[in-house]
Scaffold this motif. Structure first.
Motif, PDB file in Angstrom:
ATOM      1  N   ASP A 146      -7.936  -8.668   3.106  1.00 61.88           N
ATOM      2  CA  ASP A 146      -7.905  -7.297   3.609  1.00 61.88           C
ATOM      3  C   ASP A 146      -8.826  -6.449   2.738  1.00 61.88           C
ATOM      4  O   ASP A 146      -8.436  -5.986   1.667  1.00 61.88           O
ATOM      5  CB  ASP A 146      -6.478  -6.751   3.572  1.00 61.88           C
ATOM      6  CG  ASP A 146      -6.379  -5.343   4.140  1.00 61.88           C
ATOM      7  OD1 ASP A 146      -7.407  -4.794   4.608  1.00 61.88           O
ATOM      8  OD2 ASP A 146      -5.257  -4.783   4.128  1.00 61.88           O
ATOM      9  N   PRO A 147     -10.072  -6.236   3.183  1.00 61.82           N
ATOM     10  CA  PRO A 147     -11.019  -5.469   2.379  1.00 61.82           C
ATOM     11  C   PRO A 147     -10.567  -4.033   2.099  1.00 61.82           C
ATOM     12  O   PRO A 147     -11.034  -3.407   1.154  1.00 61.82           O
ATOM     13  CB  PRO A 147     -12.298  -5.477   3.211  1.00 61.82           C
ATOM     14  CG  PRO A 147     -12.073  -6.380   4.359  1.00 61.82           C
ATOM     15  CD  PRO A 147     -10.645  -6.730   4.417  1.00 61.82           C
ATOM     16  N   GLU A 148      -9.622  -3.514   2.885  1.00 65.88           N
ATOM     17  CA  GLU A 148      -9.133  -2.153   2.668  1.00 65.88           C
ATOM     18  C   GLU A 148      -8.329  -2.011   1.385  1.00 65.88           C
ATOM     19  O   GLU A 148      -8.065  -0.902   0.936  1.00 65.88           O
ATOM     20  CB  GLU A 148      -8.307  -1.694   3.865  1.00 65.88           C
ATOM     21  CG  GLU A 148      -9.142  -1.478   5.113  1.00 65.88           C
ATOM     22  CD  GLU A 148      -8.322  -0.944   6.276  1.00 65.88           C
ATOM     23  OE1 GLU A 148      -7.177  -0.484   6.050  1.00 65.88           O
ATOM     24  OE2 GLU A 148      -8.836  -0.981   7.394  1.00 65.88           O
ATOM     25  N   LEU A 149      -7.955  -3.132   0.762  1.00 67.01           N
ATOM     26  CA  LEU A 149      -7.250  -3.066  -0.518  1.00 67.01           C
ATOM     27  C   LEU A 149      -8.177  -2.612  -1.637  1.00 67.01           C
ATOM     28  O   LEU A 149      -7.713  -2.256  -2.707  1.00 67.01           O
ATOM     29  CB  LEU A 149      -6.648  -4.427  -0.883  1.00 67.01           C
ATOM     30  CG  LEU A 149      -5.498  -4.930  -0.032  1.00 67.01           C
ATOM     31  CD1 LEU A 149      -5.015  -6.281  -0.548  1.00 67.01           C
ATOM     32  CD2 LEU A 149      -4.349  -3.953   0.002  1.00 67.01           C
ATOM     33  N   ILE A 150      -9.451  -2.660  -1.414  1.00 67.67           N
ATOM     34  CA  ILE A 150     -10.523  -2.290  -2.343  1.00 67.67           C
ATOM     35  C   ILE A 150     -10.666  -3.323  -3.451  1.00 67.67           C
ATOM     36  O   ILE A 150     -11.743  -3.802  -3.734  1.00 67.67           O
ATOM     37  CB  ILE A 150     -10.339  -0.873  -2.941  1.00 67.67           C
ATOM     38  CG1 ILE A 150     -10.228   0.164  -1.814  1.00 67.67           C
ATOM     39  CG2 ILE A 150     -11.482  -0.529  -3.871  1.00 67.67           C
ATOM     40  CD1 ILE A 150      -9.783   1.539  -2.270  1.00 67.67           C
ATOM     41  N   GLY A 151      -9.581  -3.699  -4.081  1.00 67.09           N
ATOM     42  CA  GLY A 151      -9.578  -4.698  -5.141  1.00 67.09           C
ATOM     43  C   GLY A 151      -8.151  -5.084  -5.450  1.00 67.09           C
ATOM     44  O   GLY A 151      -7.206  -4.429  -5.026  1.00 67.09           O
ATOM     45  N   GLY A 152      -7.960  -6.166  -6.174  1.00 68.47           N
ATOM     46  CA  GLY A 152      -6.625  -6.605  -6.552  1.00 68.47           C
ATOM     47  C   GLY A 152      -5.931  -7.366  -5.440  1.00 68.47           C
ATOM     48  O   GLY A 152      -6.552  -7.789  -4.466  1.00 68.47           O
ATOM     49  N   VAL A 166      -5.948  -1.953  -5.745  1.00 69.58           N
ATOM     50  CA  VAL A 166      -6.541  -0.667  -6.107  1.00 69.58           C
ATOM     51  C   VAL A 166      -6.043   0.407  -5.140  1.00 69.58           C
ATOM     52  O   VAL A 166      -5.693   1.512  -5.553  1.00 69.58           O
ATOM     53  CB  VAL A 166      -8.087  -0.760  -6.109  1.00 69.58           C
ATOM     54  CG1 VAL A 166      -8.708   0.614  -6.322  1.00 69.58           C
ATOM     55  CG2 VAL A 166      -8.555  -1.729  -7.181  1.00 69.58           C
ATOM     56  N   ARG A 167      -5.967   0.078  -3.864  1.00 62.84           N
ATOM     57  CA  ARG A 167      -5.482   1.042  -2.877  1.00 62.84           C
ATOM     58  C   ARG A 167      -4.060   1.473  -3.212  1.00 62.84           C
ATOM     59  O   ARG A 167      -3.719   2.658  -3.143  1.00 62.84           O
ATOM     60  CB  ARG A 167      -5.541   0.447  -1.469  1.00 62.84           C
ATOM     61  CG  ARG A 167      -5.099   1.440  -0.388  1.00 62.84           C
ATOM     62  CD  ARG A 167      -5.238   0.885   0.994  1.00 62.84           C
ATOM     63  NE  ARG A 167      -4.198  -0.126   1.210  1.00 62.84           N
ATOM     64  CZ  ARG A 167      -4.065  -0.820   2.312  1.00 62.84           C
ATOM     65  NH1 ARG A 167      -4.919  -0.664   3.300  1.00 62.84           N
ATOM     66  NH2 ARG A 167      -3.108  -1.690   2.445  1.00 62.84           N
ATOM     67  N   GLY A 168      -3.211   0.528  -3.591  1.00 65.17           N
ATOM     68  CA  GLY A 168      -1.833   0.843  -3.952  1.00 65.17           C
ATOM     69  C   GLY A 168      -1.754   1.732  -5.185  1.00 65.17           C
ATOM     70  O   GLY A 168      -0.955   2.662  -5.238  1.00 65.17           O
TER      71      GLY A 168
END
Length: 179
Positions: A146-152, A166-168
């Motif tokens: 899920d690329p929307e997580l940005i990272g992690g 990162v999103r969280g």
């Protein structure tokens, strides 16, 4: 779908009890229920299930033949009960619930690991090892991107979610700044 799960639960539990008390093992029952589930979702079989011209004995025989004659006496009786109670259409849910009961009995939990980027084998093994340590059980992981997580990563085991994305973290900071 919640209604189908509700209808399927007692049958899955009955199948699980039959499997535990029979000469066939849990894996054999899980495999058979998965096969029967696939048979049920076949468009031709769906048409047969809904056809009032098939009596229960004919419909049960159709299942026995479609299963290739690889059903134990308990499994055949289980199919007859489903036919008699008009519950063949919930076989996919029965199979899924049976798999959950089997995993619980074997001390296995399912984890869904969602990552922003593909995980290499070493990272995945480390994540699974950490989850096994935390939950004191064996973990079977499925990976999603899920690329929307940005990272992690975001890990879900049962009802517990560990959000190390990162999103969280950005969402948590936004909430903290608003307060």
């Amino acid at each position: 779908m919640a209604e189908n799960v509700t209808l399927a639960r007692p049958y899955a539990e009955a199948a699980f009890q039959l499997a535990k008390g029979s000469s066939t093992d849990l894996a054999s029952w899980a495999e058979t229920l998965a096969r029967l589930s696939n048979i049920t979702t076949d468009p031709v079989m769906e048409e047969c299930i809904g056809n009032p011209q098939f009596n229960p004995a004919q419909l049960a025989q159709l299942y026995f033949e479609a299963a290739g004659g690889h059903l134990s006496a308990d499994q055949q009786n289980f199919i007859r009960v489903l036919v008699d109670n008009n519950r063949l259409t919930v076989l996919p849910e029965i199979a899924a619930l049976f798999d959950e009961l089997k995993a619980d009995a074997e001390g296995i939990k399912h984890a869904e690991i969602t990552s922003a980027f593909p995980l290499d084998d070493a990272t995945l093994k480390n994540l699974v090892a950490e989850l096994e340590r935390k939950f004191s059980c064996q973990i079977q992981a499925t990976i999603k991107l899920d690329p929307e997580l940005i990272g992690g990563v975001r890990m879900a085991v049962g009802d517990e979610v560990i959000d190390a994305s990162v999103r969280g973290k950005l969402a948590a900071m936004a909430i903290a700044l608003k307060n």
